[in-house]
Each structure stands twice: as C-alpha cells, then as structure tokens.
Design a protein around this motif. Structure first.
Motif, PDB file in Angstrom:
ATOM      1  N   PRO A  52      10.915  -2.910  -2.723  1.00  0.00           N
ATOM      2  CA  PRO A  52      11.281  -2.035  -3.848  1.00  0.00           C
ATOM      3  C   PRO A  52      11.066  -2.692  -5.206  1.00  0.00           C
ATOM      4  O   PRO A  52      11.420  -3.869  -5.378  1.00  0.00           O
ATOM      5  N   VAL A  60      10.702   0.348   0.860  1.00  0.00           N
ATOM      6  CA  VAL A  60      10.495   1.731   0.399  1.00  0.00           C
ATOM      7  C   VAL A  60       9.159   2.226   0.947  1.00  0.00           C
ATOM      8  O   VAL A  60       8.198   1.445   1.070  1.00  0.00           O
ATOM      9  N   LYS A  62       5.591   3.787   0.917  1.00  0.00           N
ATOM     10  CA  LYS A  62       4.532   3.818  -0.093  1.00  0.00           C
ATOM     11  C   LYS A  62       4.076   5.253  -0.380  1.00  0.00           C
ATOM     12  O   LYS A  62       4.031   6.094   0.532  1.00  0.00           O
ATOM     13  N   ASP A 127       8.951   6.618  -1.965  1.00  0.00           N
ATOM     14  CA  ASP A 127       8.701   6.420  -3.397  1.00  0.00           C
ATOM     15  C   ASP A 127       8.926   7.757  -4.113  1.00  0.00           C
ATOM     16  O   ASP A 127       8.309   8.773  -3.762  1.00  0.00           O
TER      17      ASP A 127
END
Ligand code: JD8
Length: 254
Positions: A52, A60, A62, A127
């Motif tokens: 992140p 996280v 992509k 994201d």
C-alpha cells in the motif's frame, strides 16, 4: 439475467452449478460468467497485489488487472469521464465492508436488472481508482453483507446471487412461496411444522390441524408479529412493507 464475476478464486463459484441456480442456468434464465483476475495479468507471477502507498499492513489489489478484466466484460466504456453516465446497461457491484447494507429490498431491485458484474476483492481491498474510474463511466455500487469482517468478496457475492437469483420470475418453482417470507413484508416468518403431529412429546399447534384457514392465517400473522417484536423490533419501527403482490393502497399510510 447476465451475471459476471471477477475473482482470484473462480472455483469458489462451482457450487452455482447446483440447486435452483443451476437449473436456472440450464433453463437460460440466468447466464453466468466467472473470470479469473489472474488471466488479466501479463507478468510471469500473475501478480494481482502490491504494497500500500502510505505504508500499513497487508497488500492492496493492483488497478491494472482489474481495468483489463472489467473492460473485457463491460465492453467499451467511454474513455473520457465527461460522457453522460448511462442509467441502464450493466451495474458493477463491489462487495465491501464500507458498502450500503444488502437487504431484501435491494435484492428485489437488482433482480430487475439485465446485467450484474461482481468484483470480488481480497487482501486489504482494491486500489480505490478502480471504483473511481468506473463510477465516472457507469453504474457502480459498493454493497456490504453486514457489519462483520470477511476475508474477501466471494462469500458476499454468493449470498447476493442467491438472494437476487431466486427473485427472478421462473427460478423458484412456486412464486407464492416468495411472498410469505421473512423480510418480504417487513416481518419475520411464522414457525413451520410438518408430520408427525407429535415428536418427542412436542405437539404441532392444534390450530394448524383445524382446517380453519381463517384461524390459521390469524395465528400465523400473530406469530410473525410476536417473533418480530421479540427478535427484530427495529423492523417494526421501519413500518410494515406491503407484501410484494399487494395492490397499492389508496388510503393514507397510518
Ligand atoms: C470485500 C477484501 C477483506 C476488508 C481488511 C479483512 C462484504 N460484510 C463484509 N465484511 N467484509 C466484507 C469484505 C471484505 C473484504 C473484501 C468485502 C475485499 N476484504 C478486507 C477490510 C479489512 N480485510 C464484506 N460485502
């Protein structure tokens, strides 16, 4: 209805071949596409996550794999964000603990749609720019199954597809059974019994053996009110919802 699901665990949805939804797919009432997000990656490790920005625990998901996967499903969405957001076409649904609470009313609303696309996140989430990008170009909803934390969106999507799918005309054999259900008219359902009339010393309530349908309906309504009062008084506060097949009442709501 067309349903597409993007996930890193496609086999999770094999169960949708079974039972009512399986039959609904065979009969063409529901068309289902399950897409492995990793098929939209181009690196040797098919990586879908990264650390992140700003630090913090976990990983996280992509944006690029999601962009490639969703563009392939949604078809050409207008590149420039200024284009008017169509109010028809597919709805992109991301399960999220930060989403709107999923309810029977939302299930009924979504059961009227032609095309639902579910994006199953994992890790710490997806994201944020993925949601922002598609929100600018079409209908996107964040939906939560409830106030508890899951490890990903798959379980929530499974629950939503079952709740929505069974409301599609023709999926449930006897549509009448859809009416007398918890949450359909804002009340919890009444207790049900079947043979034998006595089990381990416990008898079925005599009114149900009486054949007096007026008395049986009155008893069942009383049971619904008593149970809802005891277990979910918040539902009573919301006020009773007219049963799905109720004719719109002309009298002002009390
Ligand atoms: C989507 C990733 C896990 C959530 C860090 C644990 C729905 N009612 C619900 N509870 N949890 C979810 C849900 C959890 C998800 C994802 C939905 C994608 N996670 C994350 C934030 C905290 N991990 C959900 N619907």
């Amino acid at each position: 209805m067309r349903i597409d699901i993007v996930t890193i665990f496609p086999e999770f949805f094999d169960v949708l071949d079974l039972s009512l939804l399986g039959k609904a797919r065979q009969s063409g009432l529901i068309e289902l596409g399950v897409h492995n997000l990793r098929d939209s990656t181009h690196d040797r490790h098919h990586s879908v996550d990264d650390t992140p920005y700003g630090g913090g625990a976990g990983m996280v998901m992509k944006a690029e794999p999601w962009g490639a996967a969703l563009d392939a499903i949604l078809g050409e969405v207008p590149t420039e964000a200024s284009a008017p957001v169509p109010d028809d076409g597919p709805i992109l649904i991301f399960p999220s603990p930060a989403g709107d609470q999923f309810t029977q009313a939302m299930a009924r609303e979504l059961s009227l749609e032609q095309h639902l696309v579910f994006g199953c996140g994992r890790y710490e989430g997806i994201d944020q720019r993925v949601v922002d990008h598609y929100e600018a170009r079409g209908r996107v909803r964040l939906v939560s199954l409830g106030d508890y934390v899951l490890n990903g969106g798959e379980v929530a999507v499974m629950a939503m597809i079952e709740a929505i799918g069974r409301l599609i005309p023709g999926v449930v054999g006897n549509p009448a059974s859809l009416i007398e259900e918890s949450h359909e008219d804002g009340l919890l359902e009444y207790p049900s019994y079947t043979k034998p009339s006595t089990w381990r010393g416990l008898d079925v309530p005599p009114v149900l053996l009486s054949g007096n349908h007026g008395a049986i309906s009155a008893w069942r309504r009383e049971q619904q009110l008593e149970r809802t009062e005891r277990v979910r008084p918040d539902l009573l506060a919301e006020g009773l919802q007219p049963p799905a097949n109720a004719k719109p009442s002309t009298s002002p709501r009390r």
